[in-house]
Design an enzyme around this catalytic site. Sequence first.
Site, PDB file in Angstrom:
ATOM      1  N   ASP A  59      60.077  52.341  -8.887  1.00  0.00           N
ATOM      2  CA  ASP A  59      59.882  53.460  -7.953  1.00  0.00           C
ATOM      3  C   ASP A  59      60.677  54.701  -8.339  1.00  0.00           C
ATOM      4  OD1 ASP A  59      58.405  51.604  -6.375  1.00  0.00           O
ATOM      5  OD2 ASP A  59      60.298  50.880  -5.558  1.00  0.00           O
TER       6      ASP A  59
ATOM      7  N   HIS B 122      52.092  53.805  -8.758  1.00  0.00           N
ATOM      8  CA  HIS B 122      52.416  55.084  -9.389  1.00  0.00           C
ATOM      9  C   HIS B 122      51.777  56.222  -8.601  1.00  0.00           C
ATOM     10  CE1 HIS B 122      53.331  52.979 -13.455  1.00  0.00           C
ATOM     11  NE2 HIS B 122      54.187  52.689 -12.498  1.00  0.00           N
TER      12      HIS B 122
HETATM   13  P1  IMP Z   1      56.712  40.702  -8.016  1.00  0.00           P
HETATM   14  O1  IMP Z   1      56.607  41.610  -9.186  1.00  0.00           O
HETATM   15  O2  IMP Z   1      55.669  40.969  -6.965  1.00  0.00           O
HETATM   16  O3  IMP Z   1      56.767  39.264  -8.410  1.00  0.00           O
HETATM   17  O4  IMP Z   1      58.105  41.002  -7.285  1.00  0.00           O
HETATM   18  C1  IMP Z   1      59.361  40.651  -7.862  1.00  0.00           C
HETATM   19  C2  IMP Z   1      60.426  41.681  -7.493  1.00  0.00           C
HETATM   20  O5  IMP Z   1      60.146  42.902  -8.160  1.00  0.00           O
HETATM   21  C3  IMP Z   1      60.480  42.035  -6.007  1.00  0.00           C
HETATM   22  O6  IMP Z   1      61.818  42.338  -5.665  1.00  0.00           O
HETATM   23  C4  IMP Z   1      59.646  43.298  -5.897  1.00  0.00           C
HETATM   24  O7  IMP Z   1      60.012  44.085  -4.791  1.00  0.00           O
HETATM   25  C5  IMP Z   1      60.016  43.969  -7.214  1.00  0.00           C
HETATM   26  N1  IMP Z   1      58.991  44.872  -7.730  1.00  0.00           N
HETATM   27  C6  IMP Z   1      57.907  44.553  -8.464  1.00  0.00           C
HETATM   28  N2  IMP Z   1      57.238  45.642  -8.823  1.00  0.00           N
HETATM   29  C7  IMP Z   1      57.915  46.688  -8.331  1.00  0.00           C
HETATM   30  C8  IMP Z   1      57.742  48.110  -8.408  1.00  0.00           C
HETATM   31  O8  IMP Z   1      56.809  48.635  -9.031  1.00  0.00           O
HETATM   32  N3  IMP Z   1      58.666  48.858  -7.754  1.00  0.00           N
HETATM   33  C9  IMP Z   1      59.726  48.320  -7.110  1.00  0.00           C
HETATM   34  N4  IMP Z   1      59.943  46.999  -7.023  1.00  0.00           N
HETATM   35  C10 IMP Z   1      59.044  46.188  -7.632  1.00  0.00           C
END
Ligand code: IMP
Length: 433
Positions: free
Chosen positions: A18, A46
């Site tokens: 982010d 994005h």
């Molecule tokens: P997952 O990618 O859905 O398995 O999430 C794993 C961790 O990564 C969690 O803490 C999510 O909040 C974080 N996360 C995954 N993608 C993003 C992103 O694009 N921005 C911020 N946090 C992310």
Amino acid sequence: MDLTRLGHTCVVGLHWGDEGKGKIVDLLTEHFDLVVRYNGGGNAGHTVQIAGEKFALHLLPVGVLSPNKMAAIGTGVALDLPRMLEEIQALGARGIHVGDSLRISDRAQLVMPYHKRQDQLSEAALGNAKIGTTARGIGPCYADKMLRSTALRAGDLLRPDEFREKLTRIVELKNRLFAALYDDREPMDASAMADEYLACGERVRGNICDTTRLLLDSIAGGKRLLFEGANGTLLDIDHGTFPYVTSSTTSAIGVPAGAGVPASTLQSCVGVLKAYTTRVGAGPFPSELRDEIGDTIRERGHEYGTTTGRPRRCGWFDAVAARYSAALSGITHLAVMHLDTLAGFERIGICTGYTTPEGPLSGFVADCSLLERATPVFEFLPGWDEDLRQVRSFEELPARTRQYLDRIEALVGVPVAIASVGPDRTQTLIRSI
Ligand code: IMP
């Protein structure tokens, strides 16, 4: 910074996602021929604002917003095809038509409905120990990739009979698995799932191709490639705050494998950071502010997830983490976003070190429990009151803002080439370095 002299480059986030990568990719796109996603999937969000219009993309490379540019989804992406088609349709309704310019790797892994279900079931079963995922099926999809026998790739959609047969076998297995592990006894219907996915596959039949070959030919043909990283370096499966990470290689070192290009391809790398730090989900965040200041940053910066809407945890800029991430990715230029959000604070903190009950840490370490227990060492700089949203050049920035950027630059060890003072394309300052 001369944007035309970056060579093949990559845009990556240096904290926990982010950071504003979408805006920087959008800014750079006009100087490139091809924009390539190489990791992550529907977990990413994005956001780009062009002439007051806001676009939030999850799977499509930001390059699709620029006319006459090619965009590719590389082999390292976890592709949620129905969701990507929804994105294409939504853009079409706003007059942006994604056609032949989008290429999808036949090697990209497909995120299937059972991956999302498994993500939710697994998180629920973990209770307090949950990762706090986005529930987009990312972990289970990449787990199946590594397992191989239960994986489906975009190229499989081009062979419908084989796809149906494979899916039937996998769904049968998942039904048994979910019942045994999670007491989830509502069987999924393989035939309906195959119908849905094959119909989606037909819609993108012409877009699915060998993107590895396409990228290699493009490089040989003198085209310029821009690689769009998703998530953030500290969420990297190997180098992030494991296990509180996502399941792909989010740093620039993921480019060769995730896109399918030689390791020597990148000629520069842009690291994106906010002027403060945020994180969504569980896991260590040493510079987090669980107080009024953190709440103020969240409200002023609209720090709520693009993908899940969750409030983001906010803190002062973590220079220890940024220095580590920048070194890992070989960052050559920094982009510092959301500078405008920090206006009005009497003083602004920067985290320059971590201490623990066992003594100071030498830097960013692998041991997550140690990072959880770490307390930040803050250095404070004077804040500024000026509203920066109308500023259009580095020279116009207040002296205190420039002092803050200089300190970030010194602590991270990479020059600040871009600063952002608002969501719009026009609110971007480029420094000549
Ligand atoms: P997952 O990618 O859905 O398995 O999430 C794993 C961790 O990564 C969690 O803490 C999510 O909040 C974080 N996360 C995954 N993608 C993003 C992103 O694009 N921005 C911020 N946090 C992310």
